[in-house]
Each structure stands twice: as structure tokens, then as C-alpha cells.
Design an enzyme around this catalytic site. Sequence first.
Site, PDB file in Angstrom:
ATOM      1  N   THR A 126      58.419  42.674  89.474  1.00 45.51           N
ATOM      2  CA  THR A 126      59.200  43.534  90.368  1.00 45.51           C
ATOM      3  C   THR A 126      58.249  44.340  91.256  1.00 45.51           C
ATOM      4  O   THR A 126      57.737  43.795  92.225  1.00 45.51           O
ATOM      5  CB  THR A 126      60.201  44.411  89.593  1.00 45.51           C
ATOM      6  OG1 THR A 126      59.500  45.275  88.726  1.00 45.51           O
ATOM      7  CG2 THR A 126      61.198  43.556  88.825  1.00 45.51           C
ATOM      8  N   SER A 144      58.279  43.973  84.699  1.00 47.57           N
ATOM      9  CA  SER A 144      59.076  44.922  85.466  1.00 47.57           C
ATOM     10  C   SER A 144      58.193  45.982  86.148  1.00 47.57           C
ATOM     11  O   SER A 144      56.963  45.898  86.106  1.00 47.57           O
ATOM     12  CB  SER A 144      60.122  45.537  84.535  1.00 47.57           C
ATOM     13  OG  SER A 144      61.073  46.223  85.293  1.00 47.57           O
ATOM     14  N   HIS A 145      58.848  46.997  86.714  1.00 51.37           N
ATOM     15  CA  HIS A 145      58.156  47.986  87.551  1.00 51.37           C
ATOM     16  C   HIS A 145      57.136  48.831  86.766  1.00 51.37           C
ATOM     17  O   HIS A 145      57.287  49.063  85.571  1.00 51.37           O
ATOM     18  CB  HIS A 145      59.185  48.933  88.185  1.00 51.37           C
ATOM     19  CG  HIS A 145      59.933  49.714  87.145  1.00 51.37           C
ATOM     20  ND1 HIS A 145      59.516  50.937  86.682  1.00 51.37           N
ATOM     21  CD2 HIS A 145      61.053  49.417  86.447  1.00 51.37           C
ATOM     22  CE1 HIS A 145      60.354  51.369  85.775  1.00 51.37           C
ATOM     23  NE2 HIS A 145      61.295  50.460  85.599  1.00 51.37           N
ATOM     24  N   ASP A 146      56.113  49.269  87.464  1.00 51.24           N
ATOM     25  CA  ASP A 146      55.130  50.227  86.927  1.00 51.24           C
ATOM     26  C   ASP A 146      54.457  49.758  85.641  1.00 51.24           C
ATOM     27  O   ASP A 146      54.141  50.580  84.779  1.00 51.24           O
ATOM     28  CB  ASP A 146      55.789  51.601  86.697  1.00 51.24           C
ATOM     29  CG  ASP A 146      56.378  52.152  87.981  1.00 51.24           C
ATOM     30  OD1 ASP A 146      55.591  52.582  88.839  1.00 51.24           O
ATOM     31  OD2 ASP A 146      57.617  52.098  88.135  1.00 51.24           O
TER      32      ASP A 146
END
Length: 220
Positions: A126, A144-146
Site C-alpha cells: 500500500t 500494508s501502510h507504514d
Amino acid sequence: MVRLFDFNKYYIFGAGRHAEEVFYLCLNSRGTSHKISGFIVESPMTDSFLNLPVYSLNDFLLSFISSKRKPKVLVAVGDVKVNQRVNEILRGNGIFSFSTIHKSVNLRSFAHIGVGVTICQGSVFTTKISIGSHSIINIGCTISHDVQIGAYVNICPGVNIAGGVTINDGVFIGTGAVILPKVIIGTNCVIGAGAVVTKNIEPNLIVVGNPAKFLKENSI
Ligand SMILES: CC(C)(COP(=O)(O)OP(=O)(O)OC[C@H]1O[C@@H](n2cnc3c(N)ncnc32)[C@H](O)[C@@H]1OP(=O)(O)O)[C@@H](O)C(=O)NCCC(=O)NCCS
């Protein structure tokens, strides 16, 4: 006998199944595809692999010892410690790595990508993801993010990593594992295939199961 190798070319360290996968990945990588000129192993058992020459690491290094122009080598070995050791030897001899990232991967997902990174087909990212040098993301992972991934990390096929996770250097994550949000995995941990990691894991541990529990220390 020391052979003269072509500089300004790309080689793969390894001649096993992962090396074969990486060879085909290189034909489908982003940007300039890397045409592989040969394979390197520590002790060759054969002269050729995939119709390309196989060189011993020592011969390879000797050939370039006095050359100012060096080839690039991607280490395609699943074992985290071997990946680390061989990259250190290559770097010590002035030979640097190249990354191979499947053309389907969206580079805008990344805040940072190191050198010598392998990202295989079907992995989805992402946003705001960092990947350290010499790490491998195998086929069909979701990240996913971060998420922060350190150096020399090996993420096997079908791993799902939720947002805000930190994976420190030298971690091996077995196929099909799931890492829940914001978990921190310590340096040199091994996450067993199919594990569901719900809590932070201290460095140098092997964990398995759902929820993931301590199996033993990672002493290697
Ligand atoms: C976790 C792992 C590293 C442990 O390997 P190991 O140290 O050789 O462990 P063993 O096979 O001796 O197993 C020790 C115990 O843990 C259990 N175990 C091993 N792996 C397990 C796993 N992934 N999930 C649940 N239990 C597991 C074994 O059943 C055994 O239990 P027992 O003592 O009750 O019989 C390994 O099993 C694993 O999951 N590796 C990931 C492999 C992978 O995904 N490769 C992908 C290549 S692309």
C-alpha cells in the site's frame, strides 16, 4: 584457472531454486531488465546452470581484484545468514548489488528501498513502506501502510503484514504467516510458516503457531 569475466554485467549468487526464480524475475523486472551473464556459488558442482556459466566465488573475486570496473551481483539465497555473509564478502571486494523488482509492483508505495532488494510477482504494497538492503519479498505477499522492513529480511510466499509493523534486520518469515498491526519483530527472529504474530517478539527467537508462541532461541 582464473577466467576473465565480463565487467559491467549482472550475475546471480546462488544456483538453487530461488536463484532460478530470481533469474526469471530479472527478465520481468521494472526499468531496465537485467540480463544475467552467469551464476556464482562457493563450490560449483557443475559448469552451467540454465545454460549459463557457473563460477566459484573465489575465481570470480580474483578476476576483478585489480579491475576498477566491477560487475553487479544479486545474492539469491533464502538463508538469511548466507545472504548477509556473501554480501559482506562481495562489498569488501568492491562488488555491489542490484535490485530486481517485478514490473507489476508500484514503486510509489515505498518511502525507501535499499540496494540488492528482490520483490517477486504478485506482492502488493500500500503506502509509506520501507525495505532495507538485501531483503527478499517473495510471491503473493501483502504489505500494508507504514511497514518498516530492515536489511537481510526474507519474507516467504503468501505472508500478510498489517499496518505499522516493524521487522528488524535478519528476520525470516515463513510462508503464509500473518503479522498483526504495529507488532515489532526483533532482529534475527524466525517466524514459523503459518504463524499468526499478535505481540512484539524479542530478538533471536523462533516462534510458531496461532497465536505465535516461543519455540526456541535462534542460535544460528
Ligand atoms: C519454524 C521452523 C523454522 C522450525 O524449524 P525446526 O527448528 O527445524 O523445527 P522442527 O521441525 O524440529 O519442529 C519443532 C517443533 O515445532 C513444530 N513446528 C515446526 N514448525 C512449525 C510451524 N510452522 N507451525 C507450528 N508448529 C511448528 C513441530 O511440529 C515440532 O513440534 P513437536 O516438537 O511437538 O513435534 C520451521 O518449521 C518453519 O516453519 N520454517 C518455515 C519454512 C518456510 O516457510 N519456507 C518457505 C520457503 S519458500
